[in-house]
Write a protein that holds these residues in place. Structure first.
Motif, PDB file in Angstrom:
ATOM      1  N   GLY A   1      46.338  35.375  40.574  1.00 51.34           N
ATOM      2  CA  GLY A   1      45.686  34.099  41.174  1.00 51.34           C
ATOM      3  C   GLY A   1      44.155  33.789  40.704  1.00 51.34           C
ATOM      4  O   GLY A   1      43.741  32.729  40.400  1.00 51.34           O
TER       5      GLY A   1
ATOM      6  N   GLY B   1      46.097  21.385  40.939  1.00 49.19           N
ATOM      7  CA  GLY B   1      47.269  22.473  41.275  1.00 49.19           C
ATOM      8  C   GLY B   1      47.191  23.867  40.848  1.00 49.19           C
ATOM      9  O   GLY B   1      47.496  24.550  41.512  1.00 49.19           O
ATOM     10  N   TRP B   2      46.540  24.110  39.718  1.00 54.88           N
ATOM     11  CA  TRP B   2      46.123  25.536  39.440  1.00 54.88           C
ATOM     12  C   TRP B   2      45.354  26.384  40.178  1.00 54.88           C
ATOM     13  O   TRP B   2      45.527  27.225  40.564  1.00 54.88           O
TER      14      TRP B   2
ATOM     15  N   ALA C   1      47.594  26.813  43.411  1.00 56.23           N
ATOM     16  CA  ALA C   1      48.635  27.941  42.995  1.00 56.23           C
ATOM     17  C   ALA C   1      47.724  29.320  42.675  1.00 56.23           C
ATOM     18  O   ALA C   1      48.389  30.379  43.541  1.00 56.23           O
TER      19      ALA C   1
ATOM     20  N   ALA D   1      46.708  30.309  46.513  1.00 57.13           N
ATOM     21  CA  ALA D   1      47.944  30.851  47.201  1.00 57.13           C
ATOM     22  C   ALA D   1      48.393  32.260  46.786  1.00 57.13           C
ATOM     23  O   ALA D   1      48.729  33.104  47.531  1.00 57.13           O
ATOM     24  N   LEU D   2      48.360  32.705  45.405  1.00 56.25           N
ATOM     25  CA  LEU D   2      48.789  33.961  45.035  1.00 56.25           C
ATOM     26  C   LEU D   2      47.714  34.961  45.349  1.00 56.25           C
ATOM     27  O   LEU D   2      48.289  36.054  45.951  1.00 56.25           O
TER      28      LEU D   2
END
Length: 308
Positions: free
Chosen positions: A144, A281-282, A285, A288-289
């Motif tokens: 992440g 979006g990266w 993501a 979230a990771l």
């Protein structure tokens, strides 16, 4: 009824404390717009915060003098001083250096790797085995951070972003070492006293560093520097320190740690609002990771603790 209200209060304090701590990155980035360096920035923060920690430290010393709590031995005093220099002074200085070059969102995610560094350092230093669950959690967390780092690398000056990320990783590593070393000491000294004394040592180190590097005339700064430094010292340092301490007392350290996961998420949106840092979006993501990895890591540790 009292139990429910105490638990709700603990949740509120842990969540708000995490948001205020995380918002430090926003305030630092804004203050850097006045053209000051990291040494001046951290010195002003600590000068404003010092009186608050001095009051708590004085209260704790009076309690020790009255025999209500044990008096610190010479060895414990030395340990507190070393931990203050390592966990607050050195860690904060590296963090502030790094914030000149990376986004507030990336800074918070890298700092959030501290629990994974504690696991890795404990495995190497204390010979504690790492479970498969912990490896999965750490891989997710670091993946992440790599995603968000790649985004910063694409938007900023590559070498500067890499340097800033290295500084902040050093900050997270320094704080992880502090957490490991303070584990036994906090049981004997107490959390309130340890934080107050260690923060005072850090405050003094930052002020001494400022006067060794800069002339006294550097104390004269634009009004905005004083204002943001006061906010930084109070709302982003003193207040959340005690909020999280009280939250731990009300809901326990594992739950307070899990609620602290709101920190990176809050910075993501605060940075977009106050610093015009885009949300991609990266980034979502990657965040979230990291949060998923820390959640799995903390969840596993909590179950181990409960089983013992």
């Amino acid at each position: 009824m009292t139990l429910v209200s105490s638990r709700s209060l603990g949740f509120f304090l842990a969540t708000l404390g995490a948001v205020l701590f995380a918002a430090k990155a926003i305030v630092v980035k804004i203050t850097y717009r006045y053209g000051i360096d990291a040494v001046t920035l951290i010195a002003f923060r600590m000068m404003f915060a010092m009186p608050f920690f001095a009051i708590v430290a004085w209260r704790e010393s009076r309690r020790a003098a009255r025999g209500e709590i044990p008096t610190l031995t010479r060895r414990e005093r030395m340990q507190v001083c070393l931990l203050g220099l390592l966990g607050y002074y050195f860690s904060s200085f590296l963090d502030f250096l790094g914030l000149r070059y990376v986004s507030a969102s990336l800074e918070r995610l890298i700092l959030f790797l501290s629990p994974t560094l504690v696991v890795l350092l404990s495995a190497w230093w204390l010979k504690r085995p790492v479970s498969p669950r912990q490896w999965v959690a750490m891989v997710a967390s670091y993946l992440g951070v790599v995603l968000v780092f790649a985004r910063d690398l694409a938007l900023g000056a590559g070498s500067h972003v890499a340097l800033g990320a290295l500084f902040i990783f050093g900050s997270a590593l320094s704080y992880a070492v502090y957490l490991i070393c303070s584990g036994e000491l906090v049981k004997r000294v107490g959390a309130t006293r340890l934080v107050a004394y260690a923060m005072l040592v850090s405050c003094l180190a930052c002020v001494v560093q400022f006067f060794l590097i800069h002339p006294p005339s550097m104390l004269v700064q634009p009004a905005g520097v004083y204002g943001y430094s006061f906010v930084h010292a109070t709302l982003n340092t003193v207040v959340p320190v005690f909020m999280l301490m009280w939250a731990v007392a009300l809901v326990g350290a594992p739950m307070a740690s899990l609620l602290g996961m709101v920190g990176p998420v809050s910075v993501l949106f605060l940075a977009a609002w106050l610093l015009d840092e885009p949300i991609t979006g990266w980034q979502l993501a990657g965040t979230a990771l990291v949060l998923a990895g820390i959640f799995v890591l903390m969840g596993g540790r909590r179950r181990v603790g409960a089983g013992g």
